[in-house]
Design a protein around this motif. Structure first.
Motif, mmCIF file in Angstrom:
data_model
loop_
_atom_site.group_PDB
_atom_site.id
_atom_site.type_symbol
_atom_site.label_atom_id
_atom_site.label_comp_id
_atom_site.label_asym_id
_atom_site.label_seq_id
_atom_site.Cartn_x
_atom_site.Cartn_y
_atom_site.Cartn_z
ATOM 1 N N ILE A 159 -13.335 12.814 4.826
ATOM 2 C CA ILE A 159 -13.040 11.645 5.178
ATOM 3 C C ILE A 159 -11.736 11.374 6.210
ATOM 4 N N ARG A 160 -10.742 12.126 5.761
ATOM 5 C CA ARG A 160 -9.476 12.151 6.565
ATOM 6 C C ARG A 160 -9.809 12.652 7.916
ATOM 7 N N CYS A 161 -10.360 13.599 8.103
ATOM 8 C CA CYS A 161 -10.627 14.342 9.462
ATOM 9 C C CYS A 161 -11.663 13.607 10.246
ATOM 10 N N GLN A 162 -12.812 12.945 9.801
ATOM 11 C CA GLN A 162 -13.576 12.445 10.314
ATOM 12 C C GLN A 162 -13.398 10.993 10.939
ATOM 13 N N LEU A 163 -12.542 10.263 9.999
ATOM 14 C CA LEU A 163 -11.901 9.218 10.390
ATOM 15 C C LEU A 163 -10.918 9.042 11.489
ATOM 16 N N ALA A 164 -10.241 10.249 11.407
ATOM 17 C CA ALA A 164 -9.258 10.432 12.378
ATOM 18 C C ALA A 164 -9.858 10.734 13.845
ATOM 19 N N ALA A 165 -11.006 11.639 13.578
ATOM 20 C CA ALA A 165 -11.765 11.912 15.007
ATOM 21 C C ALA A 165 -12.444 10.650 15.852
ATOM 22 N N LEU A 166 -12.478 9.603 14.579
ATOM 23 C CA LEU A 166 -13.169 8.386 15.141
ATOM 24 C C LEU A 166 -11.967 7.438 15.977
ATOM 25 N N GLY A 167 -10.806 7.880 15.776
ATOM 26 C CA GLY A 167 -9.578 7.285 16.407
ATOM 27 C C GLY A 167 -9.120 6.421 15.408
ATOM 28 N N CYS A 168 -9.398 6.679 14.126
ATOM 29 C CA CYS A 168 -8.998 5.564 13.075
ATOM 30 C C CYS A 168 -8.287 6.346 11.720
ATOM 31 N N ILE A 170 -6.344 7.614 8.729
ATOM 32 C CA ILE A 170 -5.945 6.598 7.434
ATOM 33 C C ILE A 170 -4.332 6.463 7.151
ATOM 34 N N LYS A 171 -4.079 5.138 6.778
ATOM 35 C CA LYS A 171 -2.655 4.790 6.851
ATOM 36 C C LYS A 171 -1.835 5.984 5.914
ATOM 37 N N GLY A 172 -0.553 6.445 6.365
ATOM 38 C CA GLY A 172 0.153 7.304 5.660
ATOM 39 C C GLY A 172 -0.240 8.686 5.970
ATOM 40 N N ASP A 173 -1.459 8.941 6.509
ATOM 41 C CA ASP A 173 -1.902 10.446 6.465
ATOM 42 C C ASP A 173 -1.359 11.121 7.802
ATOM 43 N N LEU A 174 -0.083 11.725 7.722
ATOM 44 C CA LEU A 174 0.540 12.102 8.723
ATOM 45 C C LEU A 174 -0.209 13.490 9.336
ATOM 46 N N LYS A 175 -0.632 14.085 8.316
ATOM 47 C CA LYS A 175 -1.600 15.502 8.757
ATOM 48 C C LYS A 175 -2.674 15.099 9.738
ATOM 49 N N TYR A 176 -3.207 13.929 9.767
ATOM 50 C CA TYR A 176 -4.278 13.474 10.558
ATOM 51 C C TYR A 176 -4.114 12.418 11.618
ATOM 52 N N GLY A 177 -2.769 12.139 11.994
ATOM 53 C CA GLY A 177 -2.568 11.458 12.995
ATOM 54 C C GLY A 177 -1.751 10.075 12.841
ATOM 55 N N ALA A 178 -1.605 9.694 11.443
ATOM 56 C CA ALA A 178 -0.891 8.436 10.966
ATOM 57 C C ALA A 178 0.568 8.535 11.728
ATOM 58 N N PRO A 179 1.099 7.321 12.309
ATOM 59 C CA PRO A 179 2.226 7.446 12.823
ATOM 60 C C PRO A 179 3.314 7.445 11.917
ATOM 61 N N ARG A 180 3.240 7.164 10.567
ATOM 62 C CA ARG A 180 4.200 7.233 9.513
ATOM 63 C C ARG A 180 3.802 7.370 8.335
#
Length: 225
Positions: A159-168, A170-180
């Motif tokens: 879920i973390r990886c696929q939502l990041a690939a969608l450009g979304c 997850i809040k708080g998930d630094l590993k997959y692109g969350a800003p903080r």
């Protein structure tokens, strides 16, 4: 520890973010051992307590975890997970709103063991595993969107990886692109609901986890239609 459902063969508990389901190299006490102690004390069991781990949640994720209490239930639950007979619904608070309010995501995920991270590709790659999930937008806050996610496959950090690939991410998930990060080290992903046919009694089991008790989760829950 919060027990959501319990009978002779299975126990479902509400995992807190930061807890590990099964022992790992950190040496931290896992949820499985806490559940064993609970069973031993509640039922005055002498000697070792049987408990089977049938699935896991990532450490920063909260929500429902199913354990087998008997050697009869364990292989049946394992088979049900492999064959997709345990239906899991997640809630994810994400930074951006998907262009489509609902949809199906299909990627090929490649796991990097050293980084403990998965990478999503639109086409098949060597050593990749096909990953499918369905999502729909169910709520909003001023800055975030709440997605309901149903897993069709069970892949590493899917879920973390696929939502990041969608450009979304997850809040708080630094590993997959969350800003903080989130202040408590969690990511805003909740294993919200599980449904399955009981492996022994054959009754339908359907349980929900409570929404985390913080302002964002509680406020965004109020917008769910």
């Amino acid at each position: 520890m919060e027990v959501i459902y319990e009978d002779n063969h299975i126990i479902i508990v509400n995992k807190q973010s930061g807890e590990i389901v099964q022992g790992d190299k950190t040496g931290d006490r896992p949820l499985s051992e806490i559940v064993k102690d609970y069973i031993k004390e509640k039922y005055h069991k002498p000697g070792a307590v049987f408990l089977g781990v049938v699935h896991r949640l990532d450490r920063p994720v909260s929500g429902l975890v199913i354990f087998a209490r008997t050697s009869k239930a364990l292989p049946r639950l394992n088979k049900m997970f492999v064959e997709g007979e345990v239906h899991k619904t997640y809630w994810a608070i994400v930074k951006n709103t998907p262009r489509e309010p609902e949809g199906t995501l299909t990627h090929w995920l490649v796991r990097n063991e050293k980084q403990n991270k998965s990478y999503a590709y639109d086409s098949e790659k060597p050593n990749a595993k096909k990953a499918i999930l369905k999502y729909r937008t169910i709520g909003h806050s001023d800055n975030y969107t709440l997605l309901e996610v149903q897993l069709m496959t069970g892949r590493h950090h899917q879920i973390r990886c696929q939502l990041a690939a969608l450009g979304c991410p997850i809040k708080g998930d630094l590993k997959y692109g969350a800003p903080r990060s989130n202040p408590d080290g969690s990511i805003s992903l909740l294993s919200r609901k599980v449904e399955f046919i009981h492996p022994v009694s054959k009754e339908k089991i359907s349980v929900e986890a409570p929404v985390p008790d913080d302002n964002l989760w509680q406020n965004i829950k109020k917008t769910v239609k």
